[in-house]
Design a protein around this motif. Structure first.
Motif, PDB file in Angstrom:
ATOM      1  N   GLU A  94       1.258  -0.122   7.843  1.00 16.99           N
ATOM      2  CA  GLU A  94       1.262   0.872   6.953  1.00 16.99           C
ATOM      3  C   GLU A  94       0.040   1.809   7.343  1.00 16.99           C
ATOM      4  OE1 GLU A  94       3.055   2.606   3.341  1.00 16.99           O
ATOM      5  OE2 GLU A  94       3.588   0.866   4.596  1.00 16.99           O
ATOM      6  N   LEU A  95       0.318   3.181   7.293  1.00 12.96           N
ATOM      7  CA  LEU A  95      -0.732   4.025   7.821  1.00 12.96           C
ATOM      8  C   LEU A  95      -1.380   4.598   6.429  1.00 12.96           C
ATOM      9  CD1 LEU A  95       0.561   6.325  10.585  1.00 12.96           C
ATOM     10  CD2 LEU A  95      -1.475   5.277  10.645  1.00 12.96           C
TER      11      LEU A  95
ATOM     12  N   PHE B  33      -6.191   4.542   8.798  1.00 17.52           N
ATOM     13  CA  PHE B  33      -6.218   3.155   8.855  1.00 17.52           C
ATOM     14  C   PHE B  33      -4.793   2.518   9.291  1.00 17.52           C
ATOM     15  CE2 PHE B  33     -10.056   4.344   6.848  1.00 17.52           C
ATOM     16  CZ  PHE B  33     -11.141   3.415   7.258  1.00 17.52           C
ATOM     17  N   PHE B  34      -4.727   1.506   9.985  1.00 19.27           N
ATOM     18  CA  PHE B  34      -3.594   0.853  10.173  1.00 19.27           C
ATOM     19  C   PHE B  34      -3.579  -0.425   9.784  1.00 19.27           C
ATOM     20  CE2 PHE B  34      -0.265  -1.589  12.524  1.00 19.27           C
ATOM     21  CZ  PHE B  34       0.994  -0.723  12.341  1.00 19.27           C
ATOM     22  N   ILE B  35      -2.815  -0.763   8.644  1.00 22.80           N
ATOM     23  CA  ILE B  35      -2.587  -2.080   7.861  1.00 22.80           C
ATOM     24  C   ILE B  35      -1.546  -2.698   8.378  1.00 22.80           C
ATOM     25  CG2 ILE B  35      -2.640  -3.172   5.737  1.00 22.80           C
ATOM     26  CD1 ILE B  35      -3.847  -0.524   4.526  1.00 22.80           C
ATOM     27  N   ALA B  36      -1.762  -3.824   9.446  1.00 25.79           N
ATOM     28  CA  ALA B  36      -0.633  -4.419   9.784  1.00 25.79           C
ATOM     29  C   ALA B  36      -0.198  -5.673   9.085  1.00 25.79           C
ATOM     30  CB  ALA B  36      -1.088  -4.776  11.048  1.00 25.79           C
TER      31      ALA B  36
ATOM     32  N   LEU C 101       2.811   5.805  17.891  1.00 30.44           N
ATOM     33  CA  LEU C 101       2.900   5.708  16.335  1.00 30.44           C
ATOM     34  C   LEU C 101       4.452   6.074  16.116  1.00 30.44           C
ATOM     35  CD1 LEU C 101      -0.422   6.219  14.880  1.00 30.44           C
ATOM     36  CD2 LEU C 101       0.810   4.064  14.892  1.00 30.44           C
ATOM     37  N   GLN C 102       5.202   5.307  15.678  1.00 33.73           N
ATOM     38  CA  GLN C 102       6.531   5.543  15.207  1.00 33.73           C
ATOM     39  C   GLN C 102       6.671   5.655  13.751  1.00 33.73           C
ATOM     40  OE1 GLN C 102      10.225   3.135  16.727  1.00 33.73           O
ATOM     41  NE2 GLN C 102      10.691   3.529  14.504  1.00 33.73           N
ATOM     42  N   THR C 103       7.114   6.527  13.214  1.00 32.01           N
ATOM     43  CA  THR C 103       7.460   6.660  11.758  1.00 32.01           C
ATOM     44  C   THR C 103       8.761   5.756  11.263  1.00 32.01           C
ATOM     45  OG1 THR C 103       8.971   8.593  11.668  1.00 32.01           O
ATOM     46  CG2 THR C 103       6.628   8.811  11.492  1.00 32.01           C
ATOM     47  N   ARG C 104       9.124   5.525  10.016  1.00 29.51           N
ATOM     48  CA  ARG C 104      10.273   4.836   9.688  1.00 29.51           C
ATOM     49  C   ARG C 104      11.361   5.336  10.283  1.00 29.51           C
ATOM     50  NH1 ARG C 104      11.838   3.725   3.308  1.00 29.51           N
ATOM     51  NH2 ARG C 104      14.214   3.357   3.929  1.00 29.51           N
ATOM     52  N   ARG C 105      11.526   6.744  10.364  1.00 30.04           N
ATOM     53  CA  ARG C 105      12.790   7.332  10.770  1.00 30.04           C
ATOM     54  C   ARG C 105      12.706   7.628  12.217  1.00 30.04           C
ATOM     55  NH1 ARG C 105      15.533   9.214   6.118  1.00 30.04           N
ATOM     56  NH2 ARG C 105      14.182   9.363   4.431  1.00 30.04           N
ATOM     57  N   GLY C 106      11.898   7.091  12.941  1.00 26.05           N
ATOM     58  CA  GLY C 106      11.805   7.086  14.530  1.00 26.05           C
ATOM     59  C   GLY C 106      11.038   8.238  15.249  1.00 26.05           C
ATOM     60  N   SER C 107      10.381   9.160  14.364  1.00 25.36           N
ATOM     61  CA  SER C 107       9.640  10.009  14.884  1.00 25.36           C
ATOM     62  C   SER C 107       8.411   9.593  15.432  1.00 25.36           C
ATOM     63  CB  SER C 107       9.294  11.307  14.079  1.00 25.36           C
ATOM     64  OG  SER C 107      10.452  11.722  13.505  1.00 25.36           O
ATOM     65  N   LEU C 108       7.764  10.274  16.469  1.00 29.41           N
ATOM     66  CA  LEU C 108       6.370   9.735  17.230  1.00 29.41           C
ATOM     67  C   LEU C 108       5.541  10.703  16.610  1.00 29.41           C
ATOM     68  CD1 LEU C 108       7.565   8.813  20.717  1.00 29.41           C
ATOM     69  CD2 LEU C 108       7.200   7.450  19.060  1.00 29.41           C
TER      70      LEU C 108
ATOM     71  N   PHE D 217       0.879  -1.017  -0.154  1.00 30.03           N
ATOM     72  CA  PHE D 217      -0.134   0.006  -0.013  1.00 30.03           C
ATOM     73  C   PHE D 217       0.861   1.195  -0.092  1.00 30.03           C
ATOM     74  CE2 PHE D 217      -2.682  -3.285   1.392  1.00 30.03           C
ATOM     75  CZ  PHE D 217      -3.884  -3.154   1.077  1.00 30.03           C
ATOM     76  N   GLY D 218       0.373   2.287  -0.717  1.00 30.68           N
ATOM     77  CA  GLY D 218       1.043   3.429  -0.766  1.00 30.68           C
ATOM     78  C   GLY D 218       0.858   4.338   0.501  1.00 30.68           C
ATOM     79  N   GLY D 219       1.150   4.230   1.732  1.00 27.83           N
ATOM     80  CA  GLY D 219       1.064   4.994   2.730  1.00 27.83           C
ATOM     81  C   GLY D 219       2.335   5.388   3.482  1.00 27.83           C
ATOM     82  N   TYR D 220       2.026   5.435   4.616  1.00 27.75           N
ATOM     83  CA  TYR D 220       3.317   5.873   5.424  1.00 27.75           C
ATOM     84  C   TYR D 220       3.804   4.680   6.404  1.00 27.75           C
ATOM     85  CZ  TYR D 220       3.344  10.976   4.777  1.00 27.75           C
ATOM     86  OH  TYR D 220       3.447  12.106   3.994  1.00 27.75           O
ATOM     87  N   ARG D 221       4.961   4.104   6.196  1.00 28.24           N
ATOM     88  CA  ARG D 221       5.469   3.077   7.052  1.00 28.24           C
ATOM     89  C   ARG D 221       5.250   3.632   8.606  1.00 28.24           C
ATOM     90  NH1 ARG D 221       9.185  -0.957   6.240  1.00 28.24           N
ATOM     91  NH2 ARG D 221       8.965  -2.492   7.882  1.00 28.24           N
ATOM     92  N   ALA D 222       4.873   2.606   9.336  1.00 28.32           N
ATOM     93  CA  ALA D 222       4.688   3.022  10.907  1.00 28.32           C
ATOM     94  C   ALA D 222       4.757   1.647  11.635  1.00 28.32           C
ATOM     95  CB  ALA D 222       3.450   3.711  11.089  1.00 28.32           C
TER      96      ALA D 222
END
Length: 336
Positions: free
Chosen positions: A83-84, A120-123, A52-59, A33-38
């Motif tokens: 994926e968010l 939505f959070f796609i696990a 919720l943490q981003t790929r680069r470590g931000s909350l 999916f084309g979202g944000y990795r989380a």
């Protein structure tokens, strides 16, 4: 020991075809999916909150109050990778632009956007359960635990499990048909016996690619040896609108373009415009504007940024000296 943010996620490398099972063993295929990795962390203490943490470590949990509010459905001591994505209720589709709006909003604005652009959070992976780390387990076992988690707790919107299959034919059908759906970019290939290795590019991703045409409006490098091509299309009023850039050109392609491209005169439609060096970067490219009279045939994936711009670099295939700029498709929010 329990996992605490920041945790570096496992990554995927882009490939052109599915790696053979002889290399990786039995394979699993997930929709991409084309979202944000989380990464999602549920609290271990009663007074804790979802993180919720981003790929680069931000909350970024403060930007998604709707997910925080739904966290009571999740068990404690859980870490999920996924994926968010955001659903645009007006357009009736997944929206990357809406996700960008959500990720930049806080406070009252974040709560307001949650109604029209629910998240939505796609696990697709489980890294910890009941405070017990699972990264050393093979993917096969982690996937079974993930599916059992959703079934046992009857998890539903906004929590969902990423579709997965071990059937190559079905995965190829996903790649050809599901990538027509906005928000679905391709498939991710994983080995069933793989542990989860943070920071390691041990997975593979395939994106569906479309062949199309665009106008060369600028270059980086020098005229006789361009490095990148900056591409555009004319809109309905005849204005040249940027739609993306290529990956670095191979030597023979650079010579080919360099033998045909010429520097622009004054009055180029992109005079004064700055071009980012990469998606989401504030660094800019040093470009040379050229006569927008050459047509490039390109191969591009289906991921689009806001305003109809290719989110990832496209691949230059060849010059179309037999095609005029008037024959290039007009600019739209779907450049493919």
């Amino acid at each position: 020991m329990t996992l605490d943010p920041p945790v570096e996620p496992m990554l995927a490398q882009a490939v052109e075809s599915v790696p053979g099972p002889g290399v990786l063993g039995e394979l699993a295929f997930e929709q991409k999916f084309g979202g944000y990795r989380a990464l999602l962390f549920t609290p271990t203490a009663p007074d804790g909150k979802l993180l919720l943490q981003t790929r680069r470590g931000s909350l970024i949990q403060d930007r998604f109050p709707d997910l925080v509010a739904a966290a009571d459905k999740l068990p404690a001591g859980l870490v999920l990778d996924g994926e968010l994505v955001v659903w645009d209720t007006k357009a009736g589709r997944l929206s990357f632009e809406g996700l960008q709006h959500r990720s930049a909003a806080r406070g009252r604005s974040a709560r307001g956007l949650a109604a029209s652009l629910p998240a939505f959070f796609i696990a697709f992976d489980i890294l910890q359960q009941d405070g017990h780390e699972l990264t050393g387990y093979p993917y096969r076992q982690r996937r079974l635990r993930l599916e059992a988690l959703f079934a046992g707790h009857r998890l539903a919107t906004p929590w969902t499990v990423c579709p997965m299959t071990t059937d190559l034919i079905k995965a190829q059908q996903w790649l050809e048909s599901w990538t027509d759906i906005s928000g679905v970019e391709g498939i991710v290939v994983k080995a069933m016996n793989q542990p989860y290795r943070p920071g390691h590019r041990g997975w593979y991703k395939l994106r569906r690619r479309n062949t199309t045409e665009a106008i060369i409006g600028a270059i980086t490098g020098i005229l006789i040896r361009p490095q990148l091509l900056l591409l555009g299309r004319r809109d309905a009023e005849g204005h040249l609108r940027p739609i993306g850039r290529t990956a670095p050109l191979r030597a023979e392609m650079a010579r080919l373009v360099g033998g045909n491209v010429t520097a622009a005169d004054t009055g180029h439609p992109w005079e004064g415009r700055r071009f980012a060096s990469a998606w989401g970067s504030r660094d800019t490219l040093e470009v040379t504007l050229v006569h927008p009279e050459l047509v490039a045939e390109i191969s591009a994936d289906t991921a689009l940024d806001r305003g109809g711009v290719f989110r990832h670099p496209v691949r230059f295939k060849r010059l179309r000296l037999d095609v005029t700029v008037e024959e290039v498709p007009l600019f739209s929010v779907d450049p493919s």
